[in-house]
Design an enzyme around this catalytic site. Structure first.
Site, mmCIF file in Angstrom:
data_model
loop_
_atom_site.group_PDB
_atom_site.id
_atom_site.type_symbol
_atom_site.label_atom_id
_atom_site.label_comp_id
_atom_site.label_asym_id
_atom_site.label_seq_id
_atom_site.Cartn_x
_atom_site.Cartn_y
_atom_site.Cartn_z
ATOM 1 N N ILE A 12 0.833 -1.203 0.000
ATOM 2 C CA ILE A 12 0.000 0.000 0.000
ATOM 3 C C ILE A 12 0.867 1.252 0.000
ATOM 4 O O ILE A 12 0.572 2.238 -0.682
ATOM 5 C CB ILE A 12 -0.966 -0.024 1.206
ATOM 6 N N ASN A 35 10.207 -6.591 4.700
ATOM 7 C CA ASN A 35 9.121 -7.288 3.995
ATOM 8 C C ASN A 35 8.906 -6.683 2.615
ATOM 9 O O ASN A 35 7.807 -6.721 2.070
ATOM 10 C CB ASN A 35 7.826 -7.150 4.835
ATOM 11 N N SER A 124 -6.699 -1.035 10.534
ATOM 12 C CA SER A 124 -7.260 -2.199 9.845
ATOM 13 C C SER A 124 -8.644 -2.528 10.381
ATOM 14 O O SER A 124 -8.940 -2.284 11.550
ATOM 15 C CB SER A 124 -6.324 -3.399 10.057
ATOM 16 N N TYR A 149 -1.960 -9.370 15.541
ATOM 17 C CA TYR A 149 -1.764 -8.298 14.540
ATOM 18 C C TYR A 149 -2.869 -7.244 14.702
ATOM 19 O O TYR A 149 -2.598 -6.066 14.841
ATOM 20 C CB TYR A 149 -1.775 -8.874 13.119
ATOM 21 N N LYS A 153 -2.865 -3.074 16.060
ATOM 22 C CA LYS A 153 -3.467 -1.916 15.379
ATOM 23 C C LYS A 153 -4.396 -1.181 16.343
ATOM 24 O O LYS A 153 -4.406 0.048 16.403
ATOM 25 C CB LYS A 153 -4.233 -2.372 14.138
ATOM 26 N N PHE A 178 -10.186 -2.177 4.797
ATOM 27 C CA PHE A 178 -10.824 -3.490 4.747
ATOM 28 C C PHE A 178 -9.863 -4.417 4.004
ATOM 29 O O PHE A 178 -8.732 -4.597 4.477
ATOM 30 C CB PHE A 178 -12.261 -3.337 4.219
ATOM 31 N N VAL A 217 -10.258 -23.228 -0.413
ATOM 32 C CA VAL A 217 -11.315 -22.332 0.054
ATOM 33 C C VAL A 217 -11.637 -22.706 1.499
ATOM 34 O O VAL A 217 -12.092 -23.829 1.772
ATOM 35 C CB VAL A 217 -12.562 -22.460 -0.838
ATOM 36 N N ARG A 292 -10.785 -21.583 8.418
ATOM 37 C CA ARG A 292 -9.502 -21.148 8.991
ATOM 38 C C ARG A 292 -9.797 -20.531 10.362
ATOM 39 O O ARG A 292 -10.678 -19.663 10.464
ATOM 40 C CB ARG A 292 -8.855 -20.123 8.061
ATOM 41 N N GLY A 294 -10.240 -18.232 13.399
ATOM 42 C CA GLY A 294 -10.212 -16.753 13.493
ATOM 43 C C GLY A 294 -10.975 -16.069 12.390
ATOM 44 O O GLY A 294 -11.257 -14.869 12.476
HETATM 45 C C1 WQD Z 1 -10.253 -13.329 2.884
HETATM 46 C C2 WQD Z 1 -11.253 -14.484 2.724
HETATM 47 C C3 WQD Z 1 -10.669 -16.427 3.982
HETATM 48 C C4 WQD Z 1 -7.008 -17.289 1.682
HETATM 49 C C5 WQD Z 1 -6.718 -10.140 6.558
HETATM 50 C C6 WQD Z 1 -6.325 -9.346 7.748
HETATM 51 C C7 WQD Z 1 -6.721 -7.911 7.563
HETATM 52 C C8 WQD Z 1 -6.152 -7.379 6.276
HETATM 53 C C9 WQD Z 1 -6.559 -8.253 5.108
HETATM 54 C C10 WQD Z 1 -4.146 -6.169 6.863
HETATM 55 C C11 WQD Z 1 -11.549 -15.200 4.029
HETATM 56 C C12 WQD Z 1 -10.606 -16.713 2.487
HETATM 57 C C13 WQD Z 1 -8.174 -16.704 2.161
HETATM 58 C C14 WQD Z 1 -7.062 -18.557 1.068
HETATM 59 C C15 WQD Z 1 -9.445 -18.604 1.433
HETATM 60 N N1 WQD Z 1 -4.749 -7.276 6.347
HETATM 61 N N2 WQD Z 1 -9.367 -17.353 2.024
HETATM 62 N N3 WQD Z 1 -8.293 -19.173 0.964
HETATM 63 O O1 WQD Z 1 -8.545 -12.647 6.694
HETATM 64 O O2 WQD Z 1 -10.291 -11.077 5.688
HETATM 65 O O3 WQD Z 1 -8.121 -10.142 6.423
HETATM 66 O O4 WQD Z 1 -6.122 -9.585 5.418
HETATM 67 O O5 WQD Z 1 -4.661 -5.183 7.291
HETATM 68 O O6 WQD Z 1 -6.218 -7.179 8.637
HETATM 69 O O7 WQD Z 1 -7.048 -9.829 8.862
HETATM 70 O O8 WQD Z 1 -8.206 -11.595 4.404
HETATM 71 O O9 WQD Z 1 -7.442 -12.470 2.250
HETATM 72 O O10 WQD Z 1 -6.757 -13.684 4.374
HETATM 73 O O11 WQD Z 1 -9.133 -13.821 3.593
HETATM 74 O O12 WQD Z 1 -10.539 -19.183 1.317
HETATM 75 O O13 WQD Z 1 -6.052 -19.154 0.628
HETATM 76 O O14 WQD Z 1 -10.682 -15.463 1.860
HETATM 77 O O15 WQD Z 1 -11.229 -17.527 4.689
HETATM 78 O O16 WQD Z 1 -12.908 -15.604 4.006
HETATM 79 P P1 WQD Z 1 -8.864 -11.454 5.859
HETATM 80 P P2 WQD Z 1 -7.784 -12.918 3.634
#
Ligand code: WQD
Length: 350
Positions: A12, A35, A124, A149, A153, A178, A217, A292, A294
């Protein structure tokens, strides 16, 4: 007069630096490259025609960070620098608190010492924890974060609120992102996760480019449109523009403001996969797996306050993001690891 961007070679951060340079701001990047890659600077220059000043400094290192404030005329700060892997934060909570919260404390101390009044902070949507309703407003409850994490924040938000009370002449914008996806249309900068991607879009693009066999998924038994997780996917170019809107807002001396940056719409995992396939004519094989830990069912923004108070709303679509993510990944199959080769990069009109 410069804008200090911590973490400016990150996903970003780099997209925000491009827009700052294009708008005529002078930019100073501080980044420890833990990173990200220094090559990003060349890509920023290729896009914007300007090379930002760069200091390879860890924001936790007060002595070295102070030298940047001494050397540069900083007027505003955009603070991106921080570790951001949800999964890693569960394994290494102490590292995340010392790095993310510690670096923010050093920054606040130096801003006060050098009389720098304007700060935009990268927060976040995870600060909302497990939402009991959607869409989420800035006034909704925060806390109950499902990972360290997200807690870092939230802790930094609380520190900034106290800092604002102690220093009423400070102007602070807290931006709650988001789910950032997409890439600059040039294909020169984009998301470059280290190792196996945690996030959905980079995993999809790595399947598309052949680095991963299929997408897992995580669950299809959520209470959502098709049982898969629903999120608010905001194009990173829109998100970057939101930071420039926030800088303008701080010129009005608002004290401390908090804004959700999202599209206001939810998209499920399978909807995103389908959009990616349609945008790029590529099949993405997937396997339904267990949930997954959380993860929440749905999480998307009420983004109206950002529009009302700083005139920000998203302009790019999920389709745009799928197209741009693929343009980046297909031109950079190994992210920034390929050295400065950008042959064959499809330069799209901005
Ligand atoms: C999105 C959806 C997963 C990977 C996180 C952080 C948040 C922000 C964005 C920094 C969920 C599903 C994911 C995969 C899947 N980061 N998924 N297979 O968890 O909403 O947010 O990243 O600020 O703070 O918490 O994003 O992209 O990991 O997951 O099915 O291989 O995709 O279960 O529903 P998330 P994500």
């Amino acid at each position: 007069m410069s804008i200090l961007v911590t973490g400016g070679t990150g996903f970003i951060g780099s997209h925000t630096v491009v827009q700052l340079l294009e708008k005529g701001y002078d930019v100073v990047i501080v980044d420890n490259l833990v990173n990200s890659k220094k090559l990003v600077l060349n890509r920023i220059q290729q896009i914007s025609g300007k090379m930002p000043k760069f200091y390879e400094v860890d924001c936790c290192d007060e002595e070295k960070f102070r030298k940047v404030f001494e050397a540069e005329k900083i007027t505003d700060v955009i603070h991106f620098a921080g570790l951001k892997s949800v999964a890693e934060s569960v394994q290494k909570p102490d590292l995340y608190f010392s790095n993310n919260v510690g670096s923010s404390k050093v920054l606040m101390k130096l801003m006060k010492e050098f009389g720098v009044k304007n700060l935009v902070f990268s927060s976040s949507a995870t600060v909302y924890g497990v939402p009991d309703h959607v869409p989420l407003k800035e006034t909704d409850n925060v806390g109950g974060c499902t990972n360290p994490y997200g807690q870092t924040k939230l802790d930094i938000e609380y520190l900034l609120k106290d800092f604002s009370k102690e220093n009423p002449d400070m102007n602070i914008a807290i931006l709650r992102y988001f789910n950032p996806i997409g890439a600059h249309p040039s294909g020169l900068i984009g998301e470059d996760p280290q190792g196996i991607p945690n996030n959905l879009m980079p995993y999809i693009t790595q399947v598309a480019v052949g680095k991963r066999d299929h997408l897992n998924v995580y669950g299809n038994d959520y209470k959502t449109v098709d049982g898969t997780g629903v999120r608010d996917y905001i194009h990173v170019v829109d998100l970057a523009r939101g930071h420039l809107c926030a800088l303008k807002k701080l010129e009005q001396k608002p004290g401390l403001v908090v804004y959700n940056l999202g599209t206001g719409k939810g998209t499920s995992v399978l909807e995103l996969v389908s959009a990616f396939e349609k945008a790029n004519f590529i099949h993405i094989p997937y396997v339904i797996c267990d949930r997954r830990p959380g993860d929440v069912d749905e999480n998307y923004a009420d983004s109206s306050l950002a529009y009302e108070e700083m005139g920000f709303k998203t302009q790019l679509t999920i389709f745009d993001a799928c197209r741009d993510s693929w343009n980046w990944q297909s031109n950079n199959p190994n992210g920034y690891d390929e050295g400065d080769s950008n042959e064959g990069v499809c330069s799209k009109s901005k």
